[in-house]
Design a protein around this motif. Structure first.
Motif, short mmCIF file in Angstrom:
data_model
loop_
_atom_site.label_atom_id
_atom_site.label_comp_id
_atom_site.label_asym_id
_atom_site.label_seq_id
_atom_site.Cartn_x
_atom_site.Cartn_y
_atom_site.Cartn_z
N GLY A 1 0.81 -1.21 0.00
CA GLY A 1 0.00 0.00 0.00
C GLY A 1 0.84 1.26 0.00
O GLY A 1 0.31 2.36 -0.14
N ARG A 2 2.16 1.11 0.18
CA ARG A 2 3.14 2.20 0.15
C ARG A 2 2.80 3.29 1.17
O ARG A 2 2.99 4.47 0.91
N THR A 3 2.32 2.86 2.35
CA THR A 3 1.98 3.84 3.38
C THR A 3 3.22 4.49 3.98
O THR A 3 3.13 5.57 4.57
N GLY A 4 4.37 3.81 3.89
CA GLY A 4 5.58 4.31 4.52
C GLY A 4 5.61 4.12 6.02
O GLY A 4 6.51 4.64 6.70
N ALA A 5 4.66 3.36 6.57
CA ALA A 5 4.51 3.26 8.02
C ALA A 5 4.91 1.88 8.54
O ALA A 5 4.50 0.86 7.99
N ASN A 6 5.69 1.88 9.62
CA ASN A 6 5.90 0.69 10.43
C ASN A 6 5.15 0.92 11.74
O ASN A 6 5.60 1.71 12.58
N LEU A 7 4.04 0.24 11.91
CA LEU A 7 3.17 0.44 13.07
C LEU A 7 3.47 -0.53 14.20
O LEU A 7 2.69 -0.66 15.14
N SER A 8 4.63 -1.20 14.12
CA SER A 8 5.03 -2.17 15.15
C SER A 8 6.34 -1.77 15.80
O SER A 8 7.09 -2.63 16.27
N GLU A 9 6.64 -0.48 15.80
CA GLU A 9 7.88 0.01 16.40
C GLU A 9 7.64 0.32 17.86
O GLU A 9 7.01 1.33 18.21
N THR A 10 8.15 -0.55 18.74
CA THR A 10 7.89 -0.41 20.17
C THR A 10 9.04 0.25 20.92
O THR A 10 8.90 0.57 22.10
N PHE A 11 10.18 0.44 20.27
CA PHE A 11 11.36 0.95 20.97
C PHE A 11 11.50 2.47 20.86
O PHE A 11 11.81 3.14 21.85
N LEU A 12 11.32 3.02 19.67
CA LEU A 12 11.54 4.45 19.45
C LEU A 12 10.24 5.22 19.67
O LEU A 12 9.20 4.86 19.12
N THR A 13 10.31 6.26 20.47
CA THR A 13 9.16 7.10 20.78
C THR A 13 9.58 8.56 20.72
O THR A 13 10.77 8.87 20.82
N PRO A 14 8.61 9.48 20.60
CA PRO A 14 8.97 10.89 20.68
C PRO A 14 9.63 11.26 22.00
O PRO A 14 10.33 12.28 22.07
N GLY A 15 9.44 10.44 23.01
CA GLY A 15 10.04 10.73 24.31
C GLY A 15 11.50 10.33 24.43
O GLY A 15 12.21 10.89 25.27
N ASN A 16 11.96 9.34 23.64
CA ASN A 16 13.35 8.92 23.79
C ASN A 16 14.22 9.22 22.58
O ASN A 16 15.43 8.95 22.61
N VAL A 17 13.64 9.76 21.51
CA VAL A 17 14.45 10.17 20.37
C VAL A 17 14.84 11.63 20.58
O VAL A 17 14.04 12.55 20.36
N SER A 18 16.05 11.84 21.06
CA SER A 18 16.58 13.17 21.31
C SER A 18 18.09 13.10 21.16
O SER A 18 18.68 12.01 21.14
N SER A 19 18.73 14.24 21.10
CA SER A 19 20.18 14.26 20.87
C SER A 19 20.95 13.68 22.04
O SER A 19 22.12 13.29 21.89
N THR A 20 20.34 13.60 23.21
CA THR A 20 21.04 13.03 24.36
C THR A 20 20.96 11.50 24.41
O THR A 20 21.82 10.86 25.01
#
Length: 658
Positions: free
Chosen positions: A9-28
């Protein structure tokens, strides 16, 4: 991730990503883990397969990279990209022999240009390679469909298969020309067929938009469709996007400048069109903009990007170099009229300076916060989020959110080609939009610096970019038209090499969480047995083989974690002060794991990989094997050894602070 943009369907989405979140993706906490140099530019999106059985290595998570130098690499996704195998497919094509501009730069070659597709049921990868023999006017050109075993790189099903085709029709009989036809879109696996599509290089020659299907088990040609028969052009570029597949198995695609209308012999010409083809490549429906003659004369291809079917509806959306988004009903696409477009909706979605092309096909995410949303990053413009109403079947034409920067971030005036996007999320939450764009220059005919962004999908607030800590995280040179691949806590990005590298270079760059387990004291619980890693008998002597035991709260079950970088740790027992060690630095299966005084050896270093919520594997850096409870025993006193990855729970551990 077996196919371009994650699904057919070329959605570009992986809806099973349990590790990366907006809370832990940061430069630190998030950054570059490793890079792997490869032998050419990479236009293909990296593909990823978990649990691949590799001879002598056990089951590994593998990332696959295909290069313009006609090579395919299988790399260990969790072990710094260590190479399992590499195979090559003959002499690639020299760009000046097939193009007059430098859309493919002169330092490159033309080998494997499009993204392959993998069939996990048969462990087979399919891709098209290109070869040139001889030089100058005596040069000959060929294209091959290849099938290889993803576990070994060995050819399958009589591979390679020479691509030759004709297309008899009421207007004439067309013959496939392997020199001028550019195999640009990603391959598609659907309906028990492999679909391959072509455009051209620089609009050179009497080219057409071809689609051919092949048997995945014999590689024999099955069906053929050509979109312009009485005229020419109609190339299927889609900026590398694969053909989309609807719920009935029909193919949805977009074509570029070319003949439109109906030929004198009654053949529909579908240049500059959205097309719906049956599984056997019969034209079922199409939409051609009413201003297509003007689009042709101004080189304003509709097919500069692909089509996105909107999940749960009969609608599809896409756009081209005008920067318009078109919404079509795939049950009644509107055909062609010179006076009006008979489609549900069209609107200006890109407002670039100098040019407003859409090259990166829109992506889709149905979030808990915003509902169905399409994300689009046209060139010289901001990233925009457009909400879609399933009840009305229409977009809100005012974007709900926009990014704070353009693509490129500076010199955004007539610069190509905008942003290439992917989504990671856990179901409908924790959505992140990942974007690869040029950083400060026009990438149309040059190798330029890239930038990788991460945005909170709910509001397009930037949460990370490689430029925040460029010395550590620099993405290098932008790989044109390649979206990131996000899976299992890692982001894999194709590049045209490190910053400052020679033209024609290529790399795979991997990003992830920088520290999975912080320095400190822990107990380690085996997921299979529920017992703790311990030094038996509270021994303080070296060479004692470690075992598992019931919790006692004593120091022989307490381990100090020291991070060594790249999620590699050393484990020191808090009673004996010896470290976890593969005896004798052995690389053999079932070698015992002991405590031993720290000596700096890599057999005392363990790479942490997250494999589930709060569960990890520990891989010996020296052997590549996992810390394992012998025989998957659940008995107190069972010994520890190293063993190749097998996916079993006796190789998984939980860390608890103590």
């Amino acid at each position: 991730m077996y196919t371009q943009h994650n699904d057919t369907g070329r959605t570009g989405a992986n809806l099973s990503e349990t590790f990366l979140t907006p809370g832990n993706v940061s430069s630190t906490s998030f950054g570059k883990l490793y890079t792997v140099n490869v032998d050419g530019q990479v236009y293909a999106q990296p593909l990823y397969v978990s649990g691949v059985s590799i001879a002598g290595k056990g089951r590994r998570n593998v990332v696959y990279v295909a290069t313009m130098h006609n090579s395919v690499y299988a790399l260990d996704a969790d072990n710094l990209g260590a190479q399992f195998w590499k195979v090559s497919f003959g002499t690639p094509v020299y760009p000046p022999d097939i193009e007059y501009a430098s859309n493919i730069t002169r330092g490159s070659t033309v080998g494997i240009l499009s993204t392959p597709v993998i069939d996990p049921a048969t462990n087979t990868m399919y891709f098209v390679s290109r070869n040139e023999s001889g030089t100058g006017t005596s040069a000959t050109f060929s294209q091959f469909l290849n099938a290889l075993d993803i576990t070994t790189g060995a050819p399958k099903f009589g591979s390679p298969h020479l691509i030759q085709a004709t297309y008899p029709n009421a207007d004439n009989t067309l013959t496939f020309n392997p020199k001028i036809q550019n195999q640009r879109p990603a391959l598609t696996l659907a309906n028990g067929k492999i679909y391959v599509a072509w455009a051209s290089h620089d609009d050179i020659g009497d080219y057409h938009g071809w689609v051919i299907s092949f048997s995945p088990t014999t590689l024999a040609q099955q069906d053929v469709y050509v979109d312009t028969t009485s005229g020419s052009k109609g190339g299927i570029w889609q900026a590398g996007q694969g053909l989309a597949v609807d719920a009935s198995g029909n193919l949805l695609l977009s074509s570029g400048n070319g003949s439109v209308g109906v030929s004198p012999h009654g053949v529909v010409q579908t240049g500059n069109s959205f097309l719906k083809l049956s599984p056997t490549l019969q034209l079922l429906d199409w939409f051609t903009p009413s201003n297509s003659v003007s689009l042709n004369s101004g080189d304003q291809d509709l097919g500069s990007s692909g089509l996105l079917p909107i999940p749960g509806t009969n609608y599809a959306t896409g756009g081209g170099k005008q920067g318009l988004l078109y919404l079509v009903d795939t049950t009644n696409m509107g055909h062609y009229s010179t006076s009006t477009d008979s489609i549900p909706q069209e609107f200006q979605a890109v407002f670039g300076t100098g040019s407003s092309h859409i090259h990166g096909t829109p992506i889709f995410f149905d979030s808990a916060t915003n509902g169905p949303t399409v994300y689009l990053w046209g060139e010289n413009d901001f990233l925009r989020a457009f909400q879609f109403s399933r009840s009305t079947g229409r977009f809100q034409t005012n974007p709900s959110y926009v990014s704070s920067m353009k693509a490129p971030m500076t010199n955004a005036n007539g610069a190509m080609p905008g942003g290439f996007l992917s989504i990671s999320a856990n179901g409908n939450t924790n959505g992140i939009v990942w974007a690869s764009t040029p950083y400060n220059a026009n990438a149309q005919q040059a190798t330029v610096q890239g930038v990788l962004h991460a945005f909170d999908a709910t509001n397009l607030r930037e949460i990370w970019s490689d430029k925040e800590n460029d010395a550590r995280d620099d993405i290098g040179n932008f790989a044109k038209t390649v979206p990131p691949t996000v899976v299992n806590g890692k982001v894999f990005v194709s590049t045209f090499g490190a910053s400052g590298s020679p033209d024609g270079s290529g790399q795979l760059v991997a990003y992830g969480l920088l520290t999975l387990i912080a320095d400190g004291n822990y107990t380690l619980t085996n997921v299979n047995s529920g017992l703790l890693l311990e030094v038996p008998g509270a021994s303080t002597q070296p060479d004692v083989v470690l075992d598992q035991g019931a919790s006692t709260g004593q120091a022989q079950q307490s381990w100090h974690v020291t991070n060594l970088g790249g999620n590699v740790i050393r484990l020191t027992n808090n009673l004996s002060h010896d470290v976890v060690d593969v005896k004798g630095a052995s690389t053999a299966n079932s070698a015992p794991v002991i405590q031993y005084p720290q000596n700096g050896g890599v057999n005392q270093e363990w790479r942490v990989t997250q494999v589930g919520a709060g569960t990890y594997t520990l891989t010996s850096v020296s052997s590549g094997q996992l810390l394992d409870v012998t025989g998957a025993s659940t008995v107190t006193g069972a010994k520890l050894n190293q063993y190749p990855p097998n996916g079993n729970l006796n190789q998984r551990w939980k860390f608890s602070v103590n």
